[in-house]
Design a protein around this motif. Structure first.
Motif, PDB file in Angstrom:
ATOM      1  N   THR A  93       0.794  -1.232   0.000  1.00  0.00           N
ATOM      2  CA  THR A  93       0.000   0.000   0.000  1.00  0.00           C
ATOM      3  C   THR A  93       0.828   1.285   0.000  1.00  0.00           C
ATOM      4  O   THR A  93       0.296   2.356  -0.310  1.00  0.00           O
ATOM      5  CB  THR A  93      -0.907   0.051   1.242  1.00  0.00           C
ATOM      6  OG1 THR A  93      -0.090   0.222   2.412  1.00  0.00           O
ATOM      7  CG2 THR A  93      -1.734  -1.218   1.378  1.00  0.00           C
ATOM      8  N   GLY A  94       2.083   1.202   0.407  1.00  0.00           N
ATOM      9  CA  GLY A  94       2.897   2.404   0.568  1.00  0.00           C
ATOM     10  C   GLY A  94       2.746   3.060   1.920  1.00  0.00           C
ATOM     11  O   GLY A  94       3.431   4.050   2.213  1.00  0.00           O
ATOM     12  N   GLU A  95       1.879   2.531   2.792  1.00  0.00           N
ATOM     13  CA  GLU A  95       1.634   3.130   4.112  1.00  0.00           C
ATOM     14  C   GLU A  95       2.676   2.620   5.105  1.00  0.00           C
ATOM     15  O   GLU A  95       2.597   1.483   5.575  1.00  0.00           O
ATOM     16  CB  GLU A  95       0.224   2.796   4.588  1.00  0.00           C
ATOM     17  CG  GLU A  95      -0.868   3.378   3.706  1.00  0.00           C
ATOM     18  CD  GLU A  95      -2.261   2.917   4.119  1.00  0.00           C
ATOM     19  OE1 GLU A  95      -2.384   2.238   5.164  1.00  0.00           O
ATOM     20  OE2 GLU A  95      -3.224   3.228   3.394  1.00  0.00           O
ATOM     21  N   TYR A  96       3.640   3.474   5.432  1.00  0.00           N
ATOM     22  CA  TYR A  96       4.705   3.114   6.361  1.00  0.00           C
ATOM     23  C   TYR A  96       4.345   3.619   7.760  1.00  0.00           C
ATOM     24  O   TYR A  96       4.047   4.804   7.929  1.00  0.00           O
ATOM     25  CB  TYR A  96       6.034   3.704   5.902  1.00  0.00           C
ATOM     26  CG  TYR A  96       7.121   3.576   6.938  1.00  0.00           C
ATOM     27  CD1 TYR A  96       7.663   2.317   7.256  1.00  0.00           C
ATOM     28  CD2 TYR A  96       7.586   4.686   7.628  1.00  0.00           C
ATOM     29  CE1 TYR A  96       8.641   2.194   8.230  1.00  0.00           C
ATOM     30  CE2 TYR A  96       8.566   4.564   8.588  1.00  0.00           C
ATOM     31  CZ  TYR A  96       9.093   3.323   8.884  1.00  0.00           C
ATOM     32  OH  TYR A  96      10.052   3.200   9.855  1.00  0.00           O
ATOM     33  N   ASP A  97       4.407   2.720   8.743  1.00  0.00           N
ATOM     34  CA  ASP A  97       3.927   3.044  10.087  1.00  0.00           C
ATOM     35  C   ASP A  97       5.031   3.342  11.096  1.00  0.00           C
ATOM     36  O   ASP A  97       4.749   3.524  12.288  1.00  0.00           O
ATOM     37  CB  ASP A  97       3.068   1.896  10.623  1.00  0.00           C
ATOM     38  CG  ASP A  97       3.870   0.602  10.842  1.00  0.00           C
ATOM     39  OD1 ASP A  97       5.081   0.567  10.472  1.00  0.00           O
ATOM     40  OD2 ASP A  97       3.295  -0.356  11.379  1.00  0.00           O
ATOM     41  N   GLY A  98       6.285   3.373  10.650  1.00  0.00           N
ATOM     42  CA  GLY A  98       7.375   3.658  11.580  1.00  0.00           C
ATOM     43  C   GLY A  98       8.051   2.429  12.145  1.00  0.00           C
ATOM     44  O   GLY A  98       8.802   2.531  13.119  1.00  0.00           O
ATOM     45  N   HIS A  99       7.866   1.249  11.537  1.00  0.00           N
ATOM     46  CA  HIS A  99       8.354   0.012  12.166  1.00  0.00           C
ATOM     47  C   HIS A  99       9.869  -0.135  12.170  1.00  0.00           C
ATOM     48  O   HIS A  99      10.393  -0.979  12.891  1.00  0.00           O
ATOM     49  CB  HIS A  99       7.700  -1.229  11.522  1.00  0.00           C
ATOM     50  CG  HIS A  99       7.872  -1.344  10.040  1.00  0.00           C
ATOM     51  ND1 HIS A  99       6.914  -0.911   9.163  1.00  0.00           N
ATOM     52  CD2 HIS A  99       8.875  -1.844   9.282  1.00  0.00           C
ATOM     53  CE1 HIS A  99       7.314  -1.134   7.930  1.00  0.00           C
ATOM     54  NE2 HIS A  99       8.496  -1.702   7.963  1.00  0.00           N
ATOM     55  N   VAL A 100      10.606   0.668  11.405  1.00  0.00           N
ATOM     56  CA  VAL A 100      12.072   0.653  11.520  1.00  0.00           C
ATOM     57  C   VAL A 100      12.596   2.057  11.846  1.00  0.00           C
ATOM     58  O   VAL A 100      13.703   2.429  11.463  1.00  0.00           O
ATOM     59  CB  VAL A 100      12.762   0.105  10.248  1.00  0.00           C
ATOM     60  CG1 VAL A 100      12.562  -1.393  10.134  1.00  0.00           C
ATOM     61  CG2 VAL A 100      12.282   0.823   8.987  1.00  0.00           C
ATOM     62  N   GLY A 101      11.790   2.822  12.601  1.00  0.00           N
ATOM     63  CA  GLY A 101      12.171   4.185  12.915  1.00  0.00           C
ATOM     64  C   GLY A 101      11.597   5.155  11.906  1.00  0.00           C
ATOM     65  O   GLY A 101      10.974   4.764  10.916  1.00  0.00           O
ATOM     66  N   PHE A 102      11.785   6.460  12.139  1.00  0.00           N
ATOM     67  CA  PHE A 102      11.258   7.525  11.303  1.00  0.00           C
ATOM     68  C   PHE A 102       9.768   7.676  11.560  1.00  0.00           C
ATOM     69  O   PHE A 102       9.129   6.829  12.200  1.00  0.00           O
ATOM     70  CB  PHE A 102      11.552   7.257   9.822  1.00  0.00           C
ATOM     71  CG  PHE A 102      11.574   8.482   8.933  1.00  0.00           C
ATOM     72  CD1 PHE A 102      12.105   9.670   9.379  1.00  0.00           C
ATOM     73  CD2 PHE A 102      11.074   8.432   7.644  1.00  0.00           C
ATOM     74  CE1 PHE A 102      12.142  10.789   8.560  1.00  0.00           C
ATOM     75  CE2 PHE A 102      11.111   9.545   6.815  1.00  0.00           C
ATOM     76  CZ  PHE A 102      11.648  10.725   7.280  1.00  0.00           C
TER      77      PHE A 102
END
Length: 258
Positions: free
Chosen positions: A170-179
């Motif tokens: 989806t392109g929705e990044y939730d912060g699972h590796v920081g940021f």
């Protein structure tokens, strides 16, 4: 957390591209690609340019650079750089007049703008302030970044499988590796968004190429030994449709029609 708070509380932005091997590779390749497409001297608007990481070398090479960033501390730092002017502003509502610049850089805004309508507004503003024939360079983060990063580092846990699948799909990044939560692109999606904004000649390049996770795994001490091979690999794969999305970042290059 809003972006101003994130950048105020996090690691210094002006050292971001020097902290990791893949950050150093990103810097070298972004500079290489921009040099390839920019005219010899240009009026450049660096939107979301942070503390002026790229504005500094661009100005040193004779370009007139004006930087816009949402974070006041970034703007204050950029304004101290020789040949760079800077203002606080929003990529979706630029203060520059129509057709004022030879080149517009959007190297940060698109992934922070998680709403597609906001990305479209940012690209429309970039087109508006470009002269006819002017260059747009717009960056995105690849949807495969966290998969490649965690798998290579040996830190891919069972708990990360679902969010990694989500960002790939989806392109929705939730912060699972920081940021902070952001939107991550495929090369095809980035190309389509730029084309839809009125740029018919879009080309998308993989920035770091396939070797960036190996550079991080090898560690900073081996960067100088390994960097040239990684750069060669990035050039070979930069537009290969089977490899472009393994870069950590993507760069779309296009021109405003005459």
């Amino acid at each position: 957390m809003d972006l101003v708070t994130h950048y105020a509380a996090g690691p210094a932005e002006h050292t971001r591209l020097a902290r990791t091997p893949h950050g150093r590779l990103e810097y070298l390749r972004t500079r290489e690609l921009l040099r390839r497409f920019l005219p010899e001297t240009a009026r450049i608007l660096d939107v979301g340019g942070g503390t002026g990481i790229h504005a500094e070398w661009l100005a040193a090479e004779g370009h007139a650079v004006h930087l816009v960033d949402l974070v006041p501390d970034h703007v204050a730092h950029a304004a101290t750089l020789p040949g760079v002017t800077a203002e606080t502003g929003d990529a979706r509502n630029l203060t520059a007049p129509d057709a004022a610049f030879d080149a517009v850089l959007l190297l940060g805004p698109l992934y922070h703008l998680v709403d597609p309508a906001d990305r479209a507004r940012s690209l429309a503003e970039g087109r508006r302030v470009l002269r006819p024939g002017g260059l747009l360079a717009a960056a995105g983060i690849s949807r495969y970044l966290s998969l490649l990063e965690t798998a290579t580092a040996g830190t891919l846990t069972a708990e990360q499988v679902a969010p990694i699948r989500t960002v790939i799909e989806t392109g929705e990044y939730d912060g699972h590796v920081g940021f902070v939560p952001t939107h991550w692109h495929t090369s095809a999606e980035l190309r389509d968004e730029v084309a839809t904004a009125g740029f018919p000649d879009v080309s998308v390049y993989g920035v770091e190429g396939p070797a960036w996770p190996a550079l991080d795994a090898a560690g900073p001490g081996r960067f100088d030994t390994l960097a040239e091979a990684a750069l060669r690999a990035a050039r070979i794969a930069e537009q290969d449709p089977r490899l472009i999305d393994v870069s950590a970042h993507l760069l779309a290059v296009a021109h405003r029609p005459h």
